[in-house]
Design a protein around this motif. Structure first.
Motif, short mmCIF file in Angstrom:
data_model
loop_
_atom_site.label_atom_id
_atom_site.label_comp_id
_atom_site.label_asym_id
_atom_site.label_seq_id
_atom_site.Cartn_x
_atom_site.Cartn_y
_atom_site.Cartn_z
N PHE A 33 -8.94 11.66 -0.30
CA PHE A 33 -9.65 10.65 0.49
C PHE A 33 -11.14 10.70 0.22
N ARG A 34 -11.67 11.92 0.08
CA ARG A 34 -13.08 12.06 -0.26
C ARG A 34 -13.39 11.36 -1.58
N ALA A 35 -12.49 11.54 -2.56
CA ALA A 35 -12.67 10.90 -3.86
C ALA A 35 -12.55 9.38 -3.74
N MET A 36 -11.64 8.92 -2.89
CA MET A 36 -11.49 7.48 -2.68
C MET A 36 -12.77 6.89 -2.11
N ILE A 37 -13.34 7.57 -1.14
CA ILE A 37 -14.59 7.09 -0.53
C ILE A 37 -15.71 7.06 -1.56
N ASP A 38 -15.84 8.16 -2.30
CA ASP A 38 -16.94 8.28 -3.25
C ASP A 38 -16.87 7.24 -4.36
N HIS A 39 -15.65 6.85 -4.75
CA HIS A 39 -15.50 5.94 -5.89
C HIS A 39 -15.08 4.54 -5.47
N HIS A 40 -15.08 4.28 -4.18
CA HIS A 40 -14.70 2.95 -3.72
C HIS A 40 -15.73 1.93 -4.20
N PRO A 41 -15.28 0.74 -4.63
CA PRO A 41 -16.23 -0.26 -5.14
C PRO A 41 -17.32 -0.64 -4.15
N ILE A 42 -17.06 -0.52 -2.87
CA ILE A 42 -18.08 -0.90 -1.91
C ILE A 42 -19.30 0.01 -2.00
N GLN A 43 -19.13 1.18 -2.62
CA GLN A 43 -20.28 2.07 -2.81
C GLN A 43 -21.35 1.43 -3.68
N PRO A 74 -6.36 5.23 4.64
CA PRO A 74 -6.56 6.28 3.63
C PRO A 74 -5.61 6.19 2.44
N VAL A 75 -4.52 5.46 2.57
CA VAL A 75 -3.58 5.31 1.47
C VAL A 75 -3.92 4.12 0.59
N THR A 76 -4.26 2.98 1.21
CA THR A 76 -4.48 1.76 0.44
C THR A 76 -5.92 1.52 0.06
N GLY A 660 -17.32 15.92 13.97
CA GLY A 660 -16.20 15.33 13.26
C GLY A 660 -16.70 14.66 12.01
N THR A 661 -15.89 14.67 10.95
CA THR A 661 -16.36 14.19 9.66
C THR A 661 -15.58 12.97 9.17
N GLU A 662 -16.05 12.43 8.07
CA GLU A 662 -15.50 11.22 7.49
C GLU A 662 -14.09 11.42 6.94
N THR A 663 -13.72 12.68 6.67
CA THR A 663 -12.38 12.96 6.13
C THR A 663 -11.48 13.65 7.14
N GLY A 664 -11.89 13.69 8.41
CA GLY A 664 -10.99 14.17 9.44
C GLY A 664 -11.11 15.62 9.82
N SER A 665 -12.13 16.31 9.34
CA SER A 665 -12.35 17.69 9.77
C SER A 665 -13.11 17.68 11.10
#
Length: 913
Positions: A33-43, A74-76, A660-665
């Motif tokens: 999920f961290r990788a998805m966030i980092d590489h999402h096109p909206i970035q 987090p999946v799609t 609390g963090t962006e990836t659920g920790s």
């Protein structure tokens, strides 16, 4: 810098590939999920500067870009706002909107109460006069996230707005009135110009002059394949030889609907009520109309904006049947166009054209219906606004042009400010200013909020008009004098409460109630000594107000701007109050930055992340003007950007901080106040050792009756959004129950009844009264409140009053209640001859006195669970002396009751710190 069409193509490919890759997975790891966030096109959008965002036609406000990443499945890798539409359809089918669902507390008459502001409006794109009003003063207005409102006499400065009874909190963006039936009106929803900020859910209509409304065109959103709810740019009701034909101009995030057909474009409703698309395309993509107007000869003039494939912008067409179009103007580099047609000459048309890439705007005019000439542009006195672009690079958003219906030489344009021409656009006079910045202080014109969207003229007198902008509604009874008057244009926002709040705070004293909130484009708003119901607020910080706090000792309050910009004010606030800078740093944190205040130790904790380093920053000396600062980062625990920060109210000698963090920790940090920030002084504890909490972005952290009783919520679609632990995180339980798959933003437990919990969501407040059951049952808790996005809860412990901040309907309060043993009757509170003080004690000592007559009393004190913990009899209260009692109890809220002859004389909530 990526162009917006490139971003969309990448986005589409990303979602398709990601869905194919993960469609069989039940979930993803935090690392994935961290990788998805980092590489999402909206970035790619988030990397752009404010100026670059404007140049690409993207709103400078990053809030909804950030929200997209927080809320995506987090999946799609995409969000599912169609889930909210599904709830709406279900509630409409079950007629739930006619029912009185409850607010916090266990009684149906315990409603949410609207608190305001009643003097500050919000973003408004729609305004029109009631065609059936004989006085010509009844006006309707539509908030972009606040619904439809009516004012019965716009000419009266004391007139008030009331919300029209459409059953949802609609994003009203356009309207039309049937030319053959003045009782039939249409409104469209969804603001395309800010993407996610005001998503739509169809078109509505009335056949009785606005008294009752029904859904006309409900957007069909397939759960798995739908893109965005569509946006209605225009609705046109056109008289075709006595028969009304209705047209719709649709926009959208992508140009395809859920079955693969092009969805954006031009539609027509036939006499059977069926709506069909009229094919009008550029390079295989639908044209998108940004403005459509009916000319004096009944022809339609249609202006375009670029579709989502960057095609077709900057063009003007004319049609005599609504189906066949003839091009009249084209600017190859153009984007959005706004029109105004003459009401007396079919060939006179003015247009405001966005140049494209936010390089400016141009004003063009035709007097023969064929040839357009470029007119001079007004130059804003504000030296911070380019003289060649009075929209300040935001023509995709704030663009308005209107010609006087009785005189084609009088024309008005608006961008940041307003301008008027008396000579057909040859020269311009500035008639408003948004501030006293730069040289504006020397300009003697009316203060009008920035970002202009609409102007309508009084049907019987075109020298009177109403403006709609990001500050709400403004009225002028003498437009011709506006360039020479400070009062020609005045606000008309009385009870027009469509303010978009990111946060809210409530003062600790019910007898001196203070309210505070951070609002989109309306700064930080403050009110004290407020009365029940809506109140007037004072703006104490401009721009976008974010996190806000009121010190529980009422010594100071804290306001904030985007990222890490924080200021404090000493209380009470007076006319001479000045803000005290805590931090001015726009390089760290997020746009709507998360923070929390330890007001036992007067320390502010905030998200201080930057450049991929995830950290919490800490500010001390909050009112000295020389705030101390430090930060701590521990990648073993703070593994992604903090999205929720909460100070424990139960540890008062030091700070126990929960992050609390962006990836659920979720991490517990003890001794967070330690000056050394060393690894030996701070104790980190992972509260989800077994990985029970799902992958996703934590949105809020709250507590029950102790520090081990923790409630956690998540922003995301596609996850379990609600979790609970009673043992400090050793064991977690899902509390989703029957709740729908939509984002949850806030949570709070009734301090007197742990079975009752409320949540703030993207679709209003929900409540359960069986939270401790394995599968709680959640119900919509909207009695007195619209189904609007709720961004935060705040509790006033003295009387268990809950403050809810909403994104589109201002602030609301309600009160947690419980059984009769702990209730406080209103009649008891009016017995002012008995006084208990202080109501907040550090040592448990309270004084009781009588001011009018002597009593022989008993005193009982209860905790919030209803247990009696103090009992004394035969306590003689005389006007000549004061009695003191000592309560040996831990910190918390208690109910003190004074009896005489088995009659309750006084009930008082008291607090031990």
């Amino acid at each position: 810098m990526k162009k917006i069409n490139t971003f969309l193509i990448i986005s589409t490919a990303f979602v398709v590939l990601l869905t194919l890759f993960l469609k069989e997975n039940k979930g993803v790891s935090k690392e994935e999920f961290r990788a998805m966030i980092d590489h999402h096109p909206i970035q790619e959008r988030l990397k752009l500067s404010k100026a670059e965002r404007k140049k690409s036609g993207i709103p400078p406000n990053r809030y909804f870009d950030d929200q997209y990443l927080l809320e995506m499945n987090p999946v799609t890798g995409k969000t599912n706002p169609e889930n909210i539409q599904a709830i709406i359809e279900e509630e409409r089918a079950s007629n739930v909107f006619s029912k009185s669902t409850i607010a916090p507390g266990e009684t149906s008459d315990n409603a949410w109460v609207e608190r305001g502001p009643n003097n500050i409006g919000g973003r408004t794109r729609v305004i029109f006069y009631d065609p059936n009003d004989v006085n010509g003063t009844r006006v309707f207005a539509g908030g972009v996230s606040g619904g439809l409102w009516v004012n019965d006499d716009i000419s009266d400065a004391s007139s008030s707005w009331t919300q029209v009874g459409i059953d949802e909190n609609l994003a009203i963006t356009c309207f039309a009135i049937d030319p053959n039936d003045s009782n039939t009106w249409y409104v469209g929803t969804g603001e395309a110009y800010t993407h996610n900020d005001g998503t739509g859910n169809g078109a509505w209509y009335t056949t009785d002059g606005g008294n009752t409304w029904s859904i006309l065109w409900s957007i069909n959103l397939n759960q798995n394949k739908a893109r965005r709810p569509y946006f209605f740019n225009e609705i046109v009701a056109w008289d075709n030889n006595g028969t009304t034909e209705v047209f719709f101009a649709l926009d959208g995030w992508l140009d395809y609907d859920y079955v693969g057909h092009i969805a954006a474009g031009w539609y027509k409703m036939d006499t059977n009520g069926d709506i069909n698309k009229i094919e009008f395309e550029v390079d295989g993509r639908a044209y998108v109309f940004s403005d459509v107007e009916v000319a004096a000869d009944n022809s339609l003039w249609c202006a375009t904006k670029k579709n989502r494939w960057s095609k077709g912008g900057g063009e003007i067409y004319r049609t005599t049947d609504g189906e066949n179009f003839t091009q009249k103007y084209s600017l190859s580099t153009g984007d959005r166009v706004e029109l105004s047609v003459s009401k007396t000459d079919a060939n006179v048309v003015y247009a405001l054209v966005e140049e494209g890439n936010s390089t400016g705007v141009r004003i063009v005019k035709t007097t023969d219906g064929e040839n357009f000439t470029v007119l001079a542009e007004p130059s804003d006195v504000d030296t911070g606004i380019d003289p060649d672009d009075f929209t300040r690079g935001q023509a995709f958003f704030n663009l308005m042009i209107e010609v006087d219906p009785t005189d084609d030489d009088i024309v008005y344009v608006g961008g940041i400010d307003l301008f008027r021409s008396n000579d057909g656009g040859t020269s311009w006079d500035q008639i408003s200013k948004w501030s006293n910045n730069n040289d504006l202080a020397d300009l003697d014109v009316s203060f009008v909020h920035s970002d202009q969207h609409a102007l309508v003229f009084d049907p019987s007198n075109s020298n009177k008009g109403i403006f709609a902008n990001d500050g709400g509604v403004y009225y002028s009874s003498n437009l011709s004098s506006a360039s020479l008057s400070k009062t020609a244009i005045v606000a008309r926002n009385n009870n027009y409460n469509i303010t978009q709040f990111y946060s809210g705070a409530i003062g600790p004293d019910p007898d001196n109630e203070m309210l505070l909130g951070g609002a989109q484009d309306n700064g930080c708003l403050y009110a004290d000594n407020v009365t029940s119901g809506t109140n007037s607020f004072l703006k104490i910080l401009s721009g976008d107000g974010i996190a806000t706090f009121i010190d529980k000792d009422e010594e100071y309050l804290i306001v904030s701007f985007v990222y890490n910009v924080y200021e404090s004010y000493l209380l009470p606030i007076t006319a001479n109050s000045r803000s005290i800078e805590i931090r001015d740093d726009t390089s760290r944190g997020s746009f709507a930055n998360v923070a929390d205040l330890d007001d036992n130790l007067d320390i502010l904790y905030v998200n201080g992340s930057s450049d991929g380093t995830y950290r919490v920053s800490r500010f001390t000396d909050l009112t000295s003007g020389d705030a101390g600062a430090g930060s701590f980062a521990n990648t073993n625990f703070i593994d992604s950007e903090p999205t929720a920060i909460k100070v424990s109210p139960y540890t008062t000698g030091s700070t126990t901080l929960f992050v609390g963090t962006e990836t659920g920790s979720i991490v517990k940090i003890e001794n967070a106040n330690d000056d050394s920030f060393g690894s030996t002084s701070l104790t980190y504890t992972n509260l989800d050792v077994d990985g029970v909490l799902n992958t996703g972005a934590i949105s809020s952290i709250a507590f029950g009756e102790n520090e081990d009783e923790i409630l956690v919520t998540f922003h995301n679609y596609g996850v379990n959004n609600i979790y609970y632990t009673s043992d400090g995180g050793a064991n977690w339980a899902e509390k989703e129950g029957n709740f729908a798959d939509i984002p949850v933003k806030a949570i709070m437990m009734n301090p007197m009844d742990k079975d009752e919990v409320i949540i703030g969501t993207n679709y209003g407040v929900w409540q359960t009264d069986n939270f401790t059951d394995e599968s709680p049952e959640w119900v919509h808790s909207q009695n007195g409140m619209s189904s609007v996005k709720v961004t935060s809860f705040e509790l006033r412990e003295a009387d268990n009053t809950v403050l809810a901040s909403t994104y589109g309907r201002g602030l609301f309060t309600s009160t947690f209640t419980t059984d009769e043993a702990l209730s406080i009757n209103d009649n008891e509170l009016t017995n002012n001859s008995l006084v208990v003080y202080p109501t907040i004690s550090n040592d448990g000592v309270f004084n009781i006195k009588t001011t009018e007559e002597d009593y022989n009393t008993s005193v009982e004190i209860y905790n919030l669970q209803g247990a009696k913990i103090y009992d004394v009899h035969n306590l003689e209260l005389k006007t000549s002396n004061t009695k003191q009692i000592k309560l040996e109890a831990s910190s918390g809220v208690y109910i003190l009751k004074i009896y005489s002859e088995n009659r309750v004389l006084k009930s008082q909530r008291v607090i031990i710190q």
